[in-house]
Motif scaffolding. Sequence first.
Motif, PDB file in Angstrom:
ATOM      1  N   VAL A  90       0.818  -1.206   0.000  1.00  0.00           N
ATOM      2  CA  VAL A  90       0.000   0.000   0.000  1.00  0.00           C
ATOM      3  C   VAL A  90       0.856   1.261   0.000  1.00  0.00           C
ATOM      4  O   VAL A  90       0.461   2.298  -0.551  1.00  0.00           O
ATOM      5  CB  VAL A  90      -0.981  -0.002   1.200  1.00  0.00           C
ATOM      6  N   TYR A  91       2.071   1.184   0.541  1.00  0.00           N
ATOM      7  CA  TYR A  91       2.928   2.365   0.604  1.00  0.00           C
ATOM      8  C   TYR A  91       3.621   2.662  -0.727  1.00  0.00           C
ATOM      9  O   TYR A  91       4.205   3.727  -0.901  1.00  0.00           O
ATOM     10  CB  TYR A  91       3.958   2.228   1.730  1.00  0.00           C
ATOM     11  N   ALA A  92       3.555   1.718  -1.661  1.00  0.00           N
ATOM     12  CA  ALA A  92       3.985   1.990  -3.029  1.00  0.00           C
ATOM     13  C   ALA A  92       2.799   2.352  -3.908  1.00  0.00           C
ATOM     14  O   ALA A  92       2.976   2.949  -4.962  1.00  0.00           O
ATOM     15  CB  ALA A  92       4.706   0.770  -3.606  1.00  0.00           C
ATOM     16  N   GLN A  93       1.594   1.976  -3.478  1.00  0.00           N
ATOM     17  CA  GLN A  93       0.383   2.268  -4.243  1.00  0.00           C
ATOM     18  C   GLN A  93      -0.164   3.658  -3.958  1.00  0.00           C
ATOM     19  O   GLN A  93      -0.705   4.314  -4.844  1.00  0.00           O
ATOM     20  CB  GLN A  93      -0.708   1.239  -3.908  1.00  0.00           C
ATOM     21  N   ASP A  94      -0.044   4.096  -2.720  1.00  0.00           N
ATOM     22  CA  ASP A  94      -0.684   5.318  -2.247  1.00  0.00           C
ATOM     23  C   ASP A  94       0.396   6.293  -1.774  1.00  0.00           C
ATOM     24  O   ASP A  94       1.007   6.090  -0.719  1.00  0.00           O
ATOM     25  CB  ASP A  94      -1.654   4.974  -1.109  1.00  0.00           C
ATOM     26  N   LYS A  95       0.638   7.336  -2.546  1.00  0.00           N
ATOM     27  CA  LYS A  95       1.732   8.261  -2.229  1.00  0.00           C
ATOM     28  C   LYS A  95       1.482   9.032  -0.939  1.00  0.00           C
ATOM     29  O   LYS A  95       2.430   9.378  -0.222  1.00  0.00           O
ATOM     30  CB  LYS A  95       1.955   9.222  -3.401  1.00  0.00           C
ATOM     31  N   LEU A  96       0.226   9.331  -0.639  1.00  0.00           N
ATOM     32  CA  LEU A  96      -0.054  10.052   0.598  1.00  0.00           C
ATOM     33  C   LEU A  96       0.198   9.161   1.811  1.00  0.00           C
ATOM     34  O   LEU A  96       0.830   9.583   2.789  1.00  0.00           O
ATOM     35  CB  LEU A  96      -1.500  10.558   0.588  1.00  0.00           C
ATOM     36  N   ALA A  97      -0.268   7.909   1.749  1.00  0.00           N
ATOM     37  CA  ALA A  97       0.015   6.972   2.835  1.00  0.00           C
ATOM     38  C   ALA A  97       1.518   6.778   2.995  1.00  0.00           C
ATOM     39  O   ALA A  97       2.029   6.690   4.128  1.00  0.00           O
ATOM     40  CB  ALA A  97      -0.670   5.630   2.559  1.00  0.00           C
ATOM     41  N   MET A  98       2.237   6.701   1.876  1.00  0.00           N
ATOM     42  CA  MET A  98       3.693   6.546   1.923  1.00  0.00           C
ATOM     43  C   MET A  98       4.346   7.736   2.616  1.00  0.00           C
ATOM     44  O   MET A  98       5.204   7.548   3.496  1.00  0.00           O
ATOM     45  CB  MET A  98       4.245   6.401   0.503  1.00  0.00           C
ATOM     46  N   ARG A  99       3.944   8.957   2.276  1.00  0.00           N
ATOM     47  CA  ARG A  99       4.545  10.143   2.899  1.00  0.00           C
ATOM     48  C   ARG A  99       4.291  10.155   4.414  1.00  0.00           C
ATOM     49  O   ARG A  99       5.202  10.447   5.207  1.00  0.00           O
ATOM     50  CB  ARG A  99       3.980  11.408   2.257  1.00  0.00           C
ATOM     51  N   HIS A 100       3.063   9.842   4.826  1.00  0.00           N
ATOM     52  CA  HIS A 100       2.762   9.838   6.256  1.00  0.00           C
ATOM     53  C   HIS A 100       3.572   8.764   6.984  1.00  0.00           C
ATOM     54  O   HIS A 100       4.134   9.017   8.061  1.00  0.00           O
ATOM     55  CB  HIS A 100       1.264   9.585   6.479  1.00  0.00           C
ATOM     56  N   ARG A 101       3.676   7.557   6.404  1.00  0.00           N
ATOM     57  CA  ARG A 101       4.391   6.470   7.069  1.00  0.00           C
ATOM     58  C   ARG A 101       5.895   6.760   7.138  1.00  0.00           C
ATOM     59  O   ARG A 101       6.532   6.514   8.169  1.00  0.00           O
ATOM     60  CB  ARG A 101       4.144   5.148   6.340  1.00  0.00           C
ATOM     61  N   LEU A 102       6.466   7.279   6.049  1.00  0.00           N
ATOM     62  CA  LEU A 102       7.890   7.595   6.074  1.00  0.00           C
ATOM     63  C   LEU A 102       8.193   8.689   7.094  1.00  0.00           C
ATOM     64  O   LEU A 102       9.241   8.663   7.747  1.00  0.00           O
ATOM     65  CB  LEU A 102       8.365   8.012   4.686  1.00  0.00           C
ATOM     66  N   THR A 103       7.281   9.635   7.225  1.00  0.00           N
ATOM     67  CA  THR A 103       7.461  10.678   8.240  1.00  0.00           C
ATOM     68  C   THR A 103       7.483  10.069   9.634  1.00  0.00           C
ATOM     69  O   THR A 103       8.318  10.416  10.473  1.00  0.00           O
ATOM     70  CB  THR A 103       6.343  11.726   8.130  1.00  0.00           C
ATOM     71  N   GLU A 104       6.547   9.131   9.884  1.00  0.00           N
ATOM     72  CA  GLU A 104       6.525   8.441  11.185  1.00  0.00           C
ATOM     73  C   GLU A 104       7.838   7.714  11.444  1.00  0.00           C
ATOM     74  O   GLU A 104       8.284   7.622  12.597  1.00  0.00           O
ATOM     75  CB  GLU A 104       5.378   7.430  11.213  1.00  0.00           C
ATOM     76  N   ASP A 156      12.643  -3.234   5.973  1.00  0.00           N
ATOM     77  CA  ASP A 156      12.373  -3.984   7.194  1.00  0.00           C
ATOM     78  C   ASP A 156      11.191  -3.399   7.955  1.00  0.00           C
ATOM     79  O   ASP A 156      10.285  -4.127   8.381  1.00  0.00           O
ATOM     80  CB  ASP A 156      13.624  -3.984   8.067  1.00  0.00           C
ATOM     81  N   GLU A 157      11.159  -2.083   8.122  1.00  0.00           N
ATOM     82  CA  GLU A 157      10.085  -1.430   8.876  1.00  0.00           C
ATOM     83  C   GLU A 157       8.733  -1.597   8.187  1.00  0.00           C
ATOM     84  O   GLU A 157       7.702  -1.765   8.846  1.00  0.00           O
ATOM     85  CB  GLU A 157      10.396   0.066   9.039  1.00  0.00           C
ATOM     86  N   LEU A 158       8.724  -1.566   6.854  1.00  0.00           N
ATOM     87  CA  LEU A 158       7.466  -1.678   6.113  1.00  0.00           C
ATOM     88  C   LEU A 158       7.040  -3.127   5.906  1.00  0.00           C
ATOM     89  O   LEU A 158       5.905  -3.382   5.515  1.00  0.00           O
ATOM     90  CB  LEU A 158       7.593  -0.979   4.756  1.00  0.00           C
ATOM     91  N   GLY A 159       7.957  -4.066   6.152  1.00  0.00           N
ATOM     92  CA  GLY A 159       7.636  -5.475   5.966  1.00  0.00           C
ATOM     93  C   GLY A 159       7.634  -5.914   4.519  1.00  0.00           C
ATOM     94  O   GLY A 159       6.892  -6.819   4.122  1.00  0.00           O
ATOM     95  N   VAL A 160       8.504  -5.321   3.715  1.00  0.00           N
ATOM     96  CA  VAL A 160       8.598  -5.662   2.294  1.00  0.00           C
ATOM     97  C   VAL A 160       9.148  -7.074   2.145  1.00  0.00           C
ATOM     98  O   VAL A 160      10.056  -7.478   2.870  1.00  0.00           O
ATOM     99  CB  VAL A 160       9.514  -4.655   1.558  1.00  0.00           C
ATOM    100  N   VAL A 161       8.596  -7.833   1.179  1.00  0.00           N
ATOM    101  CA  VAL A 161       9.169  -9.115   0.776  1.00  0.00           C
ATOM    102  C   VAL A 161       9.319  -9.068  -0.738  1.00  0.00           C
ATOM    103  O   VAL A 161       8.340  -8.926  -1.467  1.00  0.00           O
ATOM    104  CB  VAL A 161       8.285 -10.309   1.194  1.00  0.00           C
ATOM    105  N   ILE A 197      16.800  12.826   0.022  1.00  0.00           N
ATOM    106  CA  ILE A 197      15.368  12.971   0.238  1.00  0.00           C
ATOM    107  C   ILE A 197      14.659  11.850  -0.505  1.00  0.00           C
ATOM    108  O   ILE A 197      14.931  11.618  -1.691  1.00  0.00           O
ATOM    109  CB  ILE A 197      14.849  14.332  -0.280  1.00  0.00           C
ATOM    110  N   VAL A 198      13.741  11.148   0.154  1.00  0.00           N
ATOM    111  CA  VAL A 198      13.011  10.055  -0.496  1.00  0.00           C
ATOM    112  C   VAL A 198      11.959  10.639  -1.438  1.00  0.00           C
ATOM    113  O   VAL A 198      11.110  11.436  -1.028  1.00  0.00           O
ATOM    114  CB  VAL A 198      12.344   9.132   0.534  1.00  0.00           C
ATOM    115  N   ASN A 199      12.003  10.204  -2.694  1.00  0.00           N
ATOM    116  CA  ASN A 199      11.015  10.630  -3.675  1.00  0.00           C
ATOM    117  C   ASN A 199       9.895   9.601  -3.792  1.00  0.00           C
ATOM    118  O   ASN A 199       8.745   9.890  -3.508  1.00  0.00           O
ATOM    119  CB  ASN A 199      11.694  10.865  -5.032  1.00  0.00           C
ATOM    120  N   GLU A 200      10.219   8.371  -4.216  1.00  0.00           N
ATOM    121  CA  GLU A 200       9.205   7.344  -4.441  1.00  0.00           C
ATOM    122  C   GLU A 200       9.693   5.989  -3.946  1.00  0.00           C
ATOM    123  O   GLU A 200      10.896   5.772  -3.772  1.00  0.00           O
ATOM    124  CB  GLU A 200       8.893   7.213  -5.950  1.00  0.00           C
ATOM    125  N   LEU A 201       8.758   5.069  -3.769  1.00  0.00           N
ATOM    126  CA  LEU A 201       9.051   3.668  -3.483  1.00  0.00           C
ATOM    127  C   LEU A 201       8.424   2.808  -4.570  1.00  0.00           C
ATOM    128  O   LEU A 201       7.320   3.087  -5.034  1.00  0.00           O
ATOM    129  CB  LEU A 201       8.461   3.236  -2.129  1.00  0.00           C
TER     130      LEU A 201
END
Length: 408
Positions: free
Chosen positions: A105-119, A250-255, A271-275
């Motif tokens: 979901v963090y590669a699908q949804d850029k807003l969710a990705m920005r919020h999670r990376l900030t956390e 690791d934090e996002l649980g990517v496989v 600076i992180v742009n995209e995943l």
Amino acid sequence: MSVPFSARSRPVVAMVGGGQLARMTHQAAIALGQSLRVLAAAEDEPAVQVCPDVVLGDHDQLDDLRRVSTGAHALTFDHEGVPTEHLLALQAEGVVVNPPPQALVYAQDKLAMRHRLTELGAPVPGFAEIAVADDLRAFWDRYPGAVVLKAVRGGYDGRGVWMPDSLDEALEVAREQLAAGAQLLAEQRVEMVRELSAMVARSQYGQGAAWPVVQTVQVGGQCAVVLAPAPQLPDRTAAAAESLALRLADELGVVGVMAVELFETPSGELIVNELAMRPHNSGHWTMDGAVTGQFEQHLRAVLDYPLGDTSARAPLTVMANVLGAAESPSMSMDERLHHLMARMPDARVHMYGKGERPDRKIGHVNLVGAPDGDRDDPQYAARLRERAERAAHWLATAEWTDGWSVHG
């Protein structure tokens, strides 16, 4: 439902999407004695041309996703466009989905990705959700003239990205996109010296591996050239990028494999742009320039095999995308390939079986540098890059950029 391994079974990986990434994953599966099954939308897609195990269907339909995953050891992706709720349903039914939807979901949804990376404390540009056009005014006041608008879902290769020069232009884009039902995100336009990509892989039980950080060159919003490893990148910056990418995986649980696209600022900050949680254009160089290519590594990771060596085979490898010409040449691709092989026998060509149209990625060329070279030598890097770009341009246009002619 996914199936367990047995002494007699050949591992089957199901991949959603029949594009060039699935095609090249199939090539890696052959070498490993595995079987790749693809869910494709049409019979002429790149992977369908070479893969014997094909399910024709729609990735937006849960029943089609069930059909492709039945009997497979893992389900993975050639693109991120699958509805998250479908993947959660498959997961609940016992399908091994890698990367899992909780990460994807963090590669699908850029807003969710920005919020999670900030956390997670990762460096990101300033950002804000744009629910109504007037939300943009306050954001523009924070970053006057340095604002990027993005579609929250679905954009890639420059699509779904707008770089307005004025507030009025930004408001016009926002109103138009919101009226069409798109979700919008505003980001700070980062001052940068170049774009980098940190490619990593992570297996189900946490083994991680990182390839050398590469420099990507964008043209018209899409990747055109990759220099691997990135020339003149300080060791500490490269190490920081690799560590960041491994930590995020690791934090996002990517496989599977993941690309972390980065901006390098004039001060050396990253600076992180995209995943991207799949094989990625910035990793195509690994097919010829690394001990373990990204497609093999992705299969290893989603099946939880030990990961392969990610070392570079040469001081520098340059990948150049073959982008469709404005007008397709009359010379056939086979004849163009013949001439390229005669002139550049060291060029490693990977064609995707796609029809030619302007700016479409139809293949790529890898040039592996001489082992006694130094990627931080500007002349060494420039010569290799020029040759790779010349080869890719020839395949796209049937024209040599240096004016060379076989009949000359």
